[in-house]
Write a protein that holds these residues in place. Sequence first.
Motif, mmCIF file in Angstrom:
data_model
loop_
_atom_site.group_PDB
_atom_site.id
_atom_site.type_symbol
_atom_site.label_atom_id
_atom_site.label_comp_id
_atom_site.label_asym_id
_atom_site.label_seq_id
_atom_site.Cartn_x
_atom_site.Cartn_y
_atom_site.Cartn_z
ATOM 1 N N GLU A 13 6.348 0.195 6.868
ATOM 2 C CA GLU A 13 5.664 -0.842 7.640
ATOM 3 C C GLU A 13 5.312 -0.347 9.044
ATOM 4 O O GLU A 13 4.213 -0.612 9.553
ATOM 5 N N GLY A 14 6.237 0.392 9.669
ATOM 6 C CA GLY A 14 5.966 0.951 10.991
ATOM 7 C C GLY A 14 4.793 1.916 10.963
ATOM 8 O O GLY A 14 3.930 1.891 11.852
ATOM 9 N N CYS A 15 4.752 2.762 9.936
ATOM 10 C CA CYS A 15 3.652 3.725 9.804
ATOM 11 C C CYS A 15 2.317 3.031 9.579
ATOM 12 O O CYS A 15 1.283 3.460 10.110
ATOM 13 N N ILE A 16 2.332 1.951 8.804
ATOM 14 C CA ILE A 16 1.096 1.203 8.564
ATOM 15 C C ILE A 16 0.570 0.599 9.865
ATOM 16 O O ILE A 16 -0.631 0.659 10.163
ATOM 17 N N LEU A 20 -2.959 1.743 11.534
ATOM 18 C CA LEU A 20 -4.012 0.757 11.777
ATOM 19 C C LEU A 20 -4.401 0.746 13.254
ATOM 20 O O LEU A 20 -5.595 0.710 13.593
ATOM 21 N N GLY A 21 -3.394 0.795 14.137
ATOM 22 C CA GLY A 21 -3.686 0.821 15.568
ATOM 23 C C GLY A 21 -4.510 2.038 15.954
ATOM 24 O O GLY A 21 -5.488 1.931 16.708
ATOM 25 N N ILE A 22 -4.143 3.201 15.438
ATOM 26 C CA ILE A 22 -4.880 4.429 15.749
ATOM 27 C C ILE A 22 -6.288 4.374 15.175
ATOM 28 O O ILE A 22 -7.257 4.802 15.817
ATOM 29 N N HIS A 23 -6.427 3.830 13.969
ATOM 30 C CA HIS A 23 -7.749 3.723 13.360
ATOM 31 C C HIS A 23 -8.660 2.814 14.188
ATOM 32 O O HIS A 23 -9.849 3.110 14.377
ATOM 33 N N GLY A 51 -5.841 13.017 10.710
ATOM 34 C CA GLY A 51 -4.654 13.161 9.876
ATOM 35 C C GLY A 51 -4.208 14.600 9.760
ATOM 36 O O GLY A 51 -3.004 14.897 9.838
ATOM 37 N N GLU A 52 -5.161 15.519 9.595
ATOM 38 C CA GLU A 52 -4.826 16.942 9.471
ATOM 39 C C GLU A 52 -4.249 17.484 10.778
ATOM 40 O O GLU A 52 -3.230 18.179 10.785
ATOM 41 N N LEU A 53 -4.908 17.158 11.886
ATOM 42 C CA LEU A 53 -4.436 17.645 13.182
ATOM 43 C C LEU A 53 -3.057 17.086 13.519
ATOM 44 O O LEU A 53 -2.180 17.809 13.989
ATOM 45 N N PHE A 54 -2.867 15.798 13.262
ATOM 46 C CA PHE A 54 -1.600 15.165 13.579
ATOM 47 C C PHE A 54 -0.456 15.811 12.799
ATOM 48 O O PHE A 54 0.625 16.060 13.342
ATOM 49 N N ILE A 79 8.764 12.559 6.914
ATOM 50 C CA ILE A 79 8.150 11.622 5.974
ATOM 51 C C ILE A 79 7.244 10.640 6.716
ATOM 52 O O ILE A 79 6.140 10.313 6.249
ATOM 53 N N SER A 80 7.680 10.182 7.901
ATOM 54 C CA SER A 80 6.868 9.246 8.687
ATOM 55 C C SER A 80 5.561 9.893 9.131
ATOM 56 O O SER A 80 4.490 9.279 9.052
ATOM 57 N N VAL A 81 5.640 11.135 9.601
ATOM 58 C CA VAL A 81 4.439 11.858 10.024
ATOM 59 C C VAL A 81 3.491 12.055 8.843
ATOM 60 O O VAL A 81 2.274 11.858 8.956
ATOM 61 N N SER A 82 4.043 12.439 7.701
ATOM 62 C CA SER A 82 3.229 12.641 6.507
ATOM 63 C C SER A 82 2.572 11.336 6.064
ATOM 64 O O SER A 82 1.383 11.310 5.702
ATOM 65 N N LEU A 83 3.333 10.244 6.105
ATOM 66 C CA LEU A 83 2.785 8.934 5.747
ATOM 67 C C LEU A 83 1.645 8.538 6.675
ATOM 68 O O LEU A 83 0.590 8.079 6.226
ATOM 69 N N LEU A 84 1.860 8.717 7.986
ATOM 70 C CA LEU A 84 0.821 8.352 8.937
ATOM 71 C C LEU A 84 -0.434 9.184 8.722
ATOM 72 O O LEU A 84 -1.552 8.665 8.782
ATOM 73 N N SER A 85 -0.262 10.474 8.460
ATOM 74 C CA SER A 85 -1.416 11.345 8.210
ATOM 75 C C SER A 85 -2.191 10.882 6.988
ATOM 76 O O SER A 85 -3.436 10.791 7.007
ATOM 77 N N LEU A 86 -1.485 10.565 5.906
ATOM 78 C CA LEU A 86 -2.142 10.096 4.684
ATOM 79 C C LEU A 86 -2.808 8.747 4.884
ATOM 80 O O LEU A 86 -3.948 8.522 4.436
ATOM 81 N N LEU A 87 -2.113 7.822 5.557
ATOM 82 C CA LEU A 87 -2.686 6.499 5.808
ATOM 83 C C LEU A 87 -3.932 6.591 6.686
ATOM 84 O O LEU A 87 -4.909 5.861 6.476
#
Length: 200
Positions: A13-16, A20-23, A51-54, A79-87
């Motif tokens: 939920e935090g990653c989502i 969304l905020g970054i998007h 996502g790739e750079l992050f 895992i959080s970084v990977s999730l954020l990159s994918l999202l």
Amino acid sequence: MKRNTHRWLSILEGCILVALGIHILNSAGLLISGTAGMSMILIRLTDFSFGELFFFLNIPFYCLAWFTLGREFTLRTFISVSLLSLLSEWMTHYATLTIHPLLSATLGGLLVGFGLIILFRHNASLGGLNILAVFLERKFSIHASKTTLIADVGIFIAALVFLDLSQLGYSLLAFILLSSVVGRYHRPPEWAQVQDQEIH
């Protein structure tokens, strides 16, 4: 089992919220602090996506996390970084937004701030300067909001080269809102005290 499930759902939920905020901020050409802000600047200079750079910018910080903040923290952060990159990649392809910069800065700053709070409270971060913020808080009792504010200033100075005055103003608003949320709602969680005892 129930506690572990709750933790991972909270991290998701935090990653989502952060994604969304970054998007929203990216859609208006605005910036945010930390490694995310560095990635937002670099997408203007390279052919890589946010996502790739992050994901790649965070790799060096895992060493700091592993040796100073513990294996569990490092795993959750990875895992959080990977999730954020994918999202972020997913939202870029499937969510097209047109939002006024003022609303974008407000929503983006608040969403990223509250997303970070959730991650901090569940022994995770989004890498980069967030790892440094948690490390300084645990080892030297320096509140995470102070480290975040310093990072905000650095990103803002770098942004002078790439953004016009209106974009800088709206980005500054997002910076302030993020720092305000972290400063008012973040409290060192129980896991920090427990792991400090383990380290010492």
